[in-house]
Design an enzyme around this catalytic site. Structure first.
Site, short mmCIF file in Angstrom:
data_model
loop_
_atom_site.label_atom_id
_atom_site.label_comp_id
_atom_site.label_asym_id
_atom_site.label_seq_id
_atom_site.Cartn_x
_atom_site.Cartn_y
_atom_site.Cartn_z
N GLU A 47 0.85 -1.20 0.00
CA GLU A 47 0.00 0.00 0.00
C GLU A 47 0.88 1.24 0.00
O GLU A 47 1.61 1.50 0.96
CB GLU A 47 -0.90 -0.03 1.25
CG GLU A 47 -1.76 1.21 1.41
CD GLU A 47 -2.54 1.20 2.72
OE1 GLU A 47 -2.87 0.09 3.22
OE2 GLU A 47 -2.79 2.28 3.27
N ARG A 51 0.35 10.30 0.80
CA ARG A 51 0.72 11.38 1.71
C ARG A 51 1.79 12.28 1.12
O ARG A 51 2.09 13.32 1.70
CB ARG A 51 1.26 10.79 3.01
CG ARG A 51 0.26 9.99 3.77
CD ARG A 51 0.78 9.83 5.17
NE ARG A 51 0.42 8.56 5.74
CZ ARG A 51 0.86 8.13 6.91
NH1 ARG A 51 1.70 8.86 7.59
NH2 ARG A 51 0.47 6.97 7.37
N THR A 75 -4.39 6.10 1.99
CA THR A 75 -4.72 7.50 2.28
C THR A 75 -5.55 8.11 1.15
O THR A 75 -5.39 9.28 0.81
CB THR A 75 -3.46 8.36 2.56
OG1 THR A 75 -2.44 7.56 3.14
CG2 THR A 75 -3.78 9.49 3.52
N LYS A 135 -11.10 -1.27 6.81
CA LYS A 135 -9.87 -0.99 7.56
C LYS A 135 -10.30 -0.53 8.95
O LYS A 135 -11.27 0.23 9.08
CB LYS A 135 -9.10 0.11 6.83
CG LYS A 135 -7.93 0.69 7.62
CD LYS A 135 -7.04 1.51 6.70
CE LYS A 135 -6.02 2.30 7.51
NZ LYS A 135 -4.91 2.75 6.66
#
Ligand SMILES: O=C(O)C(=O)C[C@H](O)[C@H](O)COP(=O)(O)O
Length: 220
Positions: A47, A51, A75, A135
């Site tokens: 993943e 960011r 994100t 998640k």
């Protein structure tokens, strides 16, 4: 090495691999050697978080040059990012949270996705919308294994990828829970090892992380 992963799109992020490394890259040229080290260590589902400005280039590079990896985007917090990530080659999408608009975009993407939740009501809201794979973020701060174990009673149909504050000591406890499919974490990617290009160290840490599922199963 051979990859245990399907070459067609996976139905579920949770079944890709027991441990999903959560990557933050400032330099996209690190993406390919980093991904190769993770794959060599036995962690092929990767993943890459959005960011940093380097993230989309990193996803594109891994998707193009490391065929044994299954690269996804983390994100992901806006519908626009969903399109950008899949165009770059992301094969799954992860968000620390969710909104109706984000959920609609993720559903429309054609790749498996994990919206993020941290409360019982959010789990119920997403089950109501037909989403069972979630998640759990921030996992340690939001209640850890005790919280997830408590959810398994009333809401056994919900399955989770806990992420946030998990390390090699706690990952096996999460993996032993019946409602946990995989865990996410960055512990196998120390910032100083990435900065130094110490891919050998990252491969060793990845190999240790890849062995944690067995530790979790022994606890069941
Ligand atoms: O970036 C995101 O989308 C997040 O939701 C946060 C990450 O999943 C965690 O920060 C990773 O957890 P650590 O292993 O504690 O570093």
């Amino acid at each position: 090495m051979t990859s245990p992963l399907p070459s067609s799109p996976a139905a579920s992020v949770l079944d890709l691999a027991p441990v999903v490394p959560v990557v933050v890259l400032t330099d996209a040229t690190d993406a390919v050697p980093l991904a190769r080290a993770l794959v060599a260590g036995g962690l092929p589902a990767i993943e890459v978080t959005l960011r940093t400005p380097a993230a989309l280039d990193a996803i594109r590079a891994i998707a193009g040059e490391v065929p044994q990896a299954v690269v996804g985007a983390g994100t992901v917090i806006t519908p626009e990012q969903v399109d950008a990530c899949t165009a770059a080659g992301a094969r799954f999408l992860v968000s620390p949270g969710w909104t109706e608009a984000l959920l609609a975009a993720m559903r429309g993407s054609g790749v498996p996705f994990l919206p993020g939740v941290s409360t019982t009501s959010e789990v119920v809201a997403l089950l109501e919308r037909g989403v069972r794979e979630l998640k759990f973020f921030p996992a340690q701060a939001a209640g850890g294994t005790a919280y997830l174990r408590s959810l398994a009673g009333p809401l056994p149909q919900a399955r989770f990828c806990p992420t946030g504050g998990i390390g090699p000591q706690t990952a096996p406890d999460y993996l032993a829970l019946p409602n946990v499919g995989c865990v996410g974490g960055s512990w196998m990617l120390p910032a100083e090892a990435v900065a130094a290009g110490d891919w050998g160290r990252i491969e060793r840490l990845a190999r240790a992380a890849a062995g944690l599922r067995d530790a979790g199963e022994r606890c069941r």
